[in-house]
Design a protein around this motif. Structure first.
Motif, PDB file in Angstrom:
ATOM      1  N   MET A   1      44.768  51.714  35.048  1.00 38.47           N
ATOM      2  CA  MET A   1      44.288  50.466  35.586  1.00 38.47           C
ATOM      3  C   MET A   1      45.467  49.493  35.660  1.00 38.47           C
ATOM      4  SD  MET A   1      41.217  47.999  34.245  1.00 38.47           S
ATOM      5  CE  MET A   1      39.901  49.097  34.687  1.00 38.47           C
ATOM      6  N   THR A   2      45.675  48.913  36.818  1.00 34.71           N
ATOM      7  CA  THR A   2      46.802  48.006  37.017  1.00 34.71           C
ATOM      8  C   THR A   2      46.486  46.626  36.466  1.00 34.71           C
ATOM      9  OG1 THR A   2      46.033  47.295  39.178  1.00 34.71           O
ATOM     10  CG2 THR A   2      47.447  49.254  39.107  1.00 34.71           C
ATOM     11  N   MET A   3      47.517  45.801  36.380  1.00 33.06           N
ATOM     12  CA  MET A   3      47.336  44.429  35.900  1.00 33.06           C
ATOM     13  C   MET A   3      46.435  43.647  36.862  1.00 33.06           C
ATOM     14  SD  MET A   3      47.796  42.207  33.625  1.00 33.06           S
ATOM     15  CE  MET A   3      49.100  42.696  32.571  1.00 33.06           C
ATOM     16  N   TYR A   4      46.589  43.910  38.166  1.00 33.18           N
ATOM     17  CA  TYR A   4      45.745  43.235  39.153  1.00 33.18           C
ATOM     18  C   TYR A   4      44.273  43.541  38.898  1.00 33.18           C
ATOM     19  CZ  TYR A   4      43.740  41.853  43.597  1.00 33.18           C
ATOM     20  OH  TYR A   4      42.963  41.262  44.554  1.00 33.18           O
ATOM     21  N   GLN A   5      43.949  44.794  38.627  1.00 35.78           N
ATOM     22  CA  GLN A   5      42.565  45.173  38.378  1.00 35.78           C
ATOM     23  C   GLN A   5      42.042  44.549  37.089  1.00 35.78           C
ATOM     24  OE1 GLN A   5      43.153  49.380  38.481  1.00 35.78           O
ATOM     25  NE2 GLN A   5      42.459  49.568  40.612  1.00 35.78           N
ATOM     26  N   LYS A   6      42.890  44.473  36.072  1.00 36.14           N
ATOM     27  CA  LYS A   6      42.471  43.846  34.820  1.00 36.14           C
ATOM     28  C   LYS A   6      42.188  42.360  35.010  1.00 36.14           C
ATOM     29  CE  LYS A   6      44.915  47.054  31.831  1.00 36.14           C
ATOM     30  NZ  LYS A   6      46.035  47.242  30.902  1.00 36.14           N
ATOM     31  N   LEU A   7      43.051  41.681  35.786  1.00 31.60           N
ATOM     32  CA  LEU A   7      42.816  40.260  36.062  1.00 31.60           C
ATOM     33  C   LEU A   7      41.578  40.061  36.922  1.00 31.60           C
ATOM     34  CD1 LEU A   7      46.453  38.978  36.687  1.00 31.60           C
ATOM     35  CD2 LEU A   7      44.965  38.501  34.732  1.00 31.60           C
ATOM     36  N   ARG A   8      41.331  40.997  37.803  1.00 31.50           N
ATOM     37  CA  ARG A   8      40.148  40.915  38.657  1.00 31.50           C
ATOM     38  C   ARG A   8      38.876  41.052  37.804  1.00 31.50           C
ATOM     39  NH1 ARG A   8      39.893  41.244  44.707  1.00 31.50           N
ATOM     40  NH2 ARG A   8      37.669  41.108  44.935  1.00 31.50           N
ATOM     41  N   ILE A   9      38.874  41.966  36.851  1.00 35.15           N
ATOM     42  CA  ILE A   9      37.744  42.131  35.936  1.00 35.15           C
ATOM     43  C   ILE A   9      37.589  40.887  35.050  1.00 35.15           C
ATOM     44  CG2 ILE A   9      36.842  43.509  34.009  1.00 35.15           C
ATOM     45  CD1 ILE A   9      36.642  44.967  36.648  1.00 35.15           C
ATOM     46  N   ALA A  10      38.714  40.318  34.612  1.00 37.58           N
ATOM     47  CA  ALA A  10      38.656  39.098  33.804  1.00 37.58           C
ATOM     48  C   ALA A  10      38.060  37.941  34.601  1.00 37.58           C
ATOM     49  CB  ALA A  10      40.052  38.737  33.302  1.00 37.58           C
ATOM     50  N   SER A  11      38.410  37.847  35.880  1.00 35.90           N
ATOM     51  CA  SER A  11      37.838  36.781  36.705  1.00 35.90           C
ATOM     52  C   SER A  11      36.341  36.999  36.914  1.00 35.90           C
ATOM     53  CB  SER A  11      38.569  36.691  38.046  1.00 35.90           C
ATOM     54  OG  SER A  11      38.329  37.845  38.826  1.00 35.90           O
ATOM     55  N   ALA A  12      35.908  38.255  37.015  1.00 33.67           N
ATOM     56  CA  ALA A  12      34.473  38.535  37.131  1.00 33.67           C
ATOM     57  C   ALA A  12      33.746  38.129  35.857  1.00 33.67           C
ATOM     58  CB  ALA A  12      34.255  40.011  37.430  1.00 33.67           C
ATOM     59  N   GLY A  13      34.343  38.405  34.706  1.00 37.96           N
ATOM     60  CA  GLY A  13      33.743  37.990  33.438  1.00 37.96           C
ATOM     61  C   GLY A  13      33.669  36.487  33.293  1.00 37.96           C
ATOM     62  N   LEU A  14      34.731  35.808  33.715  1.00 41.65           N
ATOM     63  CA  LEU A  14      34.740  34.340  33.645  1.00 41.65           C
ATOM     64  C   LEU A  14      33.719  33.740  34.603  1.00 41.65           C
ATOM     65  CD1 LEU A  14      36.004  31.854  32.384  1.00 41.65           C
ATOM     66  CD2 LEU A  14      37.790  31.956  34.116  1.00 41.65           C
ATOM     67  N   ALA A  15      33.577  34.319  35.787  1.00 42.71           N
ATOM     68  CA  ALA A  15      32.568  33.836  36.735  1.00 42.71           C
ATOM     69  C   ALA A  15      31.165  34.045  36.175  1.00 42.71           C
ATOM     70  CB  ALA A  15      32.719  34.548  38.077  1.00 42.71           C
ATOM     71  N   THR A  16      30.955  35.140  35.459  1.00 45.24           N
ATOM     72  CA  THR A  16      29.660  35.382  34.821  1.00 45.24           C
ATOM     73  C   THR A  16      29.391  34.339  33.742  1.00 45.24           C
ATOM     74  OG1 THR A  16      29.892  37.748  35.230  1.00 45.24           O
ATOM     75  CG2 THR A  16      28.296  37.090  33.575  1.00 45.24           C
ATOM     76  N   LEU A  17      30.394  34.026  32.943  1.00 44.67           N
ATOM     77  CA  LEU A  17      30.219  33.011  31.899  1.00 44.67           C
ATOM     78  C   LEU A  17      29.933  31.634  32.484  1.00 44.67           C
ATOM     79  CD1 LEU A  17      32.998  33.987  29.333  1.00 44.67           C
ATOM     80  CD2 LEU A  17      30.530  34.192  29.072  1.00 44.67           C
ATOM     81  N   VAL A  18      30.663  31.267  33.541  1.00 44.04           N
ATOM     82  CA  VAL A  18      30.444  29.960  34.175  1.00 44.04           C
ATOM     83  C   VAL A  18      29.045  29.900  34.783  1.00 44.04           C
ATOM     84  CG1 VAL A  18      31.168  28.494  36.094  1.00 44.04           C
ATOM     85  CG2 VAL A  18      32.870  29.456  34.572  1.00 44.04           C
TER      86      VAL A  18
END
Length: 110
Positions: A1-18
């Motif tokens: 898994m690339t860094m881009y994919q990890k950041l993309r998953i992190a942004s999905a998690g943050l959007a879920t929290l918001v």
């Protein structure tokens, strides 16, 4: 898994929290048109979180657009401060991901 994919998953998690925080505030504030509008905005964030798990740039652009109203509201550091901070971070993260999207970078196939 690339860094881009990890950041993309992190942004999905943050959007879920918001999104969950915007919907969850219905239990803390008076039920009026503004609070229902915020809950609908939270639902939009939950739907965008599903798109952020994918690979296309459209979900990044829509998330950036969904985060822009926070810049026009004078949010203080009360109960809405954490949600606003989350939107600022999500805006920044999605903007960076939009710029460095790997599909449009030059490849070094030498």
């Amino acid at each position: 898994m690339t860094m881009y994919q990890k950041l993309r998953i992190a942004s999905a998690g943050l959007a879920t929290l918001v999104g969950a925080a915007l919907i969850g505030r219905l239990w803390l504030v008076a039920l009026d048109a503004v609070s229902l509008g915020n809950a609908v905005h939270g639902l939009v964030f939950l739907l965008l979180a599903l798109g952020l798990i994918g690979y296309q740039r459209l979900s990044l652009a829509l998330t950036i657009l969904a985060c822009t109203p926070v810049f026009f509201t004078g949010t203080t550091l009360d109960s809405a401060g954490a949600v606003a901070m989350g939107q600022y971070v999500l805006f920044s993260l999605c903007l960076i991901l939009f710029v460095i999207h790997p599909r449009y970078r030059k490849r070094d196939d030498a």
